[in-house]
Design a protein around this motif. Sequence first.
Motif, PDB file in Angstrom:
ATOM      1  N   SER A 278    -132.399-113.571   2.646  1.00 21.45           N
ATOM      2  CA  SER A 278    -132.997-114.892   2.451  1.00 21.45           C
ATOM      3  C   SER A 278    -133.684-115.391   3.714  1.00 21.45           C
ATOM      4  N   ARG A 314    -131.936-114.329  -3.175  1.00 17.84           N
ATOM      5  CA  ARG A 314    -133.218-113.806  -3.664  1.00 17.84           C
ATOM      6  C   ARG A 314    -133.045-113.092  -5.005  1.00 17.84           C
ATOM      7  N   ASP A 319    -137.321-114.078  -6.121  1.00 23.17           N
ATOM      8  CA  ASP A 319    -138.517-114.253  -5.277  1.00 23.17           C
ATOM      9  C   ASP A 319    -138.643-113.169  -4.214  1.00 23.17           C
ATOM     10  N   PHE A 320    -137.976-112.042  -4.419  1.00 20.55           N
ATOM     11  CA  PHE A 320    -137.984-110.971  -3.418  1.00 20.55           C
ATOM     12  C   PHE A 320    -139.288-110.185  -3.407  1.00 20.55           C
TER      13      PHE A 320
END
Length: 366
Positions: A278, A314, A319-320
């Motif tokens: 993160s 994540r 949202d990775f």
Amino acid sequence: MNKILFKVHRLLAFWLCVPLLLISLSGSVLVFKHEVDALLMPELVRLAPGNEVWRSFDELLSSFYQTYPDYEVTGWQMYADPGRADLVYVMARGGSEWSSLFFDQYSGRALSPPTSPKYYVTDLVREFHYTFLAGHLGLLLGAVVAVLLCLQSLVGLILHRKFWKVLFTLRYRARPIIYLGDIHKLLGAISAPVLLVLGFTGAFWNISQLRHSVQKPPSTAYVVGERLYNPALSIDALVQESQLRVVGLTPSFISLPSKPSYSIGIFGGSTEQHRLYSNFANTVRYNARTGGYVSMRDIRDSDSVDQMKNSFRRLHFGDFAGNWSRVVWAILGFSPVVLIASGLAMWRLRRPQRLRQAKRRALQRR
């Protein structure tokens, strides 16, 4: 064995129907929380393009205290998106409740007054997603639903363990129950791995928070009466020093003390860390009075358990891999709605057949 698993699968579906529907809907919204905020209140969360020269932390803090002298800053969150306003966490002097406001990091002015963390629509959606707006009882219910979601996904995968043979088979000209079954199997097989991740990470957070709440000794709320860090300290100097300790550190959150014993924390991601970690994975802490170095955490040097837990953020929000993974997560996170609908429809279509079989068995027993 399959008959037993099918009954378990169906029973879990009935139990999970309503809470999972609510969690799926709210979770899909939260994947795009900022985009929803930008639609509902663009004047607060989005900054007009122009002279995008970011002011120093010391200047921003000075500007804030000139505007709100009766408040103390406890946290300052920044974003990688240059068009997104900063989010500032504050506490009023003489009070013990947290508030937040949006702040223009280029002009140095507040875009909103301090408001409750549950004031805006998406903040309420987030609270509902985790707790059903029911406090500790809601946390427990959310944890139970998340665990059952993992179990449901595993049972579904076992039932259709040879799904690849008919993965993309949609017999749209067949009877409705067959067509619905094909859709259910296809969507279930595709979404099950993601639902397992969502269920596991969600259960971990809720259970961890519940355990922390239960184990935390009772204490009276601290009433803010004065600034709890040395105003002569330069936050910018501390940020620069932290970047020497963690190579490639990009600050994402500045934590300022909200209680006398707390330190100043510089949180951020690193250009050299794995994409699953993160933006708050690394931390450097300093004494709030002297500015002396206290401790640090570089996620790359942490043990594997800590690294795995850090990746949960994540993995849960998807949202990775940028917007593409967020879209996939939002769609598959919404899949329980379709799975529930198709499962109920198949149950309803099979009902006449079940009734006929029950009558036949009753006649045979006479």
